[in-house]
Design an enzyme around this catalytic site. Structure first.
Site, PDB file in Angstrom:
ATOM      1  N   GLU A 137       2.748  -5.917 -15.374  1.00  0.00           N
ATOM      2  CA  GLU A 137       4.025  -5.281 -14.957  1.00  0.00           C
ATOM      3  C   GLU A 137       3.655  -4.323 -13.937  1.00  0.00           C
ATOM      4  OE1 GLU A 137       3.283  -4.687 -18.399  1.00  0.00           O
ATOM      5  OE2 GLU A 137       4.797  -6.060 -19.336  1.00  0.00           O
TER       6      GLU A 137
ATOM      7  N   TYR B 220      -0.867  -6.994  -5.086  1.00  0.00           N
ATOM      8  CA  TYR B 220      -0.829  -8.089  -5.825  1.00  0.00           C
ATOM      9  C   TYR B 220      -0.183  -9.277  -5.226  1.00  0.00           C
ATOM     10  CZ  TYR B 220      -1.702  -4.737  -9.501  1.00  0.00           C
ATOM     11  OH  TYR B 220      -1.850  -3.657 -10.415  1.00  0.00           O
TER      12      TYR B 220
END
Ligand SMILES: CC(C)(COP(=O)(O)OP(=O)(O)OC[C@H]1O[C@@H](n2cnc3c(N)ncnc32)[C@H](O)[C@@H]1OP(=O)(O)O)[C@@H](O)C(=O)NCCC(=O)NCCS
Length: 169
Positions: free
Chosen positions: A111, A123
């Site tokens: 998350e 990411y």
């Protein structure tokens, strides 16, 4: 900068690192974990694994993951404030993904705050995609979380073994 990274070593976190990691945690997160949370992760939680980046005897980054069967879920990743933007985040995140693969993970989730563009960029550059949104996930700001997933992990390294234990002194 490259030379600096060359001197950095990624290794498994031990109990001796808890205080340093906790200081990075407090610096990085609005709702930090306690030192006892990290001790629990290292000593009790059998699905938890933590890595640190050590440079010249100093812990400059850490990252953790929970691995349950084929799924790995990132718990936290942080880089020391003065060391941000120099490649340590990429170094430890790549190492964490490879470690998860070595331990049998086939995909990895995490998350990230909807406003944390730096982490999202990192990411995405490592193959994560936004899979869904968890509404008002963060208590402090009411921000949404993006659930991101990467299912293209490098194969496990042949001959991988875990030699170091968290009991190392
Ligand atoms: C997110 C974090 C781990 C990134 O670590 P870092 O060492 O600063 O990042 P790196 O130098 O390795 O950069 C990796 C990538 O992040 C992105 N990035 C880094 N700094 C950035 C900036 N100022 N603006 C936009 N993107 C940035 C880029 O995609 C970068 O890749 P590139 O250098 O090829 O462009 C670090 O900023 C941090 O500790 N933040 C606070 C805690 C946190 O938010 N953790 C993540 C929770 S989900």
């Amino acid at each position: 900068m490259k030379n600096e990274l060359d001197k950095a070593a990624v290794r498994r976190m031990t109990l001796k690192d808890v205080q340093d990691v906790y200081l990075l945690e407090v610096e990085a997160f609005v709702l930090p974990w306690s030192e006892n949370d990290f001790i629990y992760e290292l000593t009790q939680n059998k699905v938890a694994r933590y890595l640190v980046v050590e440079e010249a005897g100093e812990v400059v980054a850490f990252a953790g993951v929970h691995i349950i069967w084929e799924q790995a879920h990132v718990t936290n990743i942080a880089v020391k404030k003065q060391k941000k933007g120099r490649g340590y985040g990429r170094l430890i995140t790549k190492a964490l993904i490879q470690y998860a693969s070595n331990l049998g993970a086939e995909y990895i989730t995490l998350e990230v705050r909807e406003n944390n563009l730096i982490a999202q960029n990192l990411y995405k550059s490592l193959g994560f995609i936004k899979a869904s949104v968890r509404k008002r996930y963060y208590d402090d700001t009411g921000e949404d979380a993006w659930l991101m997933v990467c299912d293209k992990l490098s194969p496990a390294e042949p001959g991988f073994t875990e030699t170091e234990t968290i009991a190392e002194t």
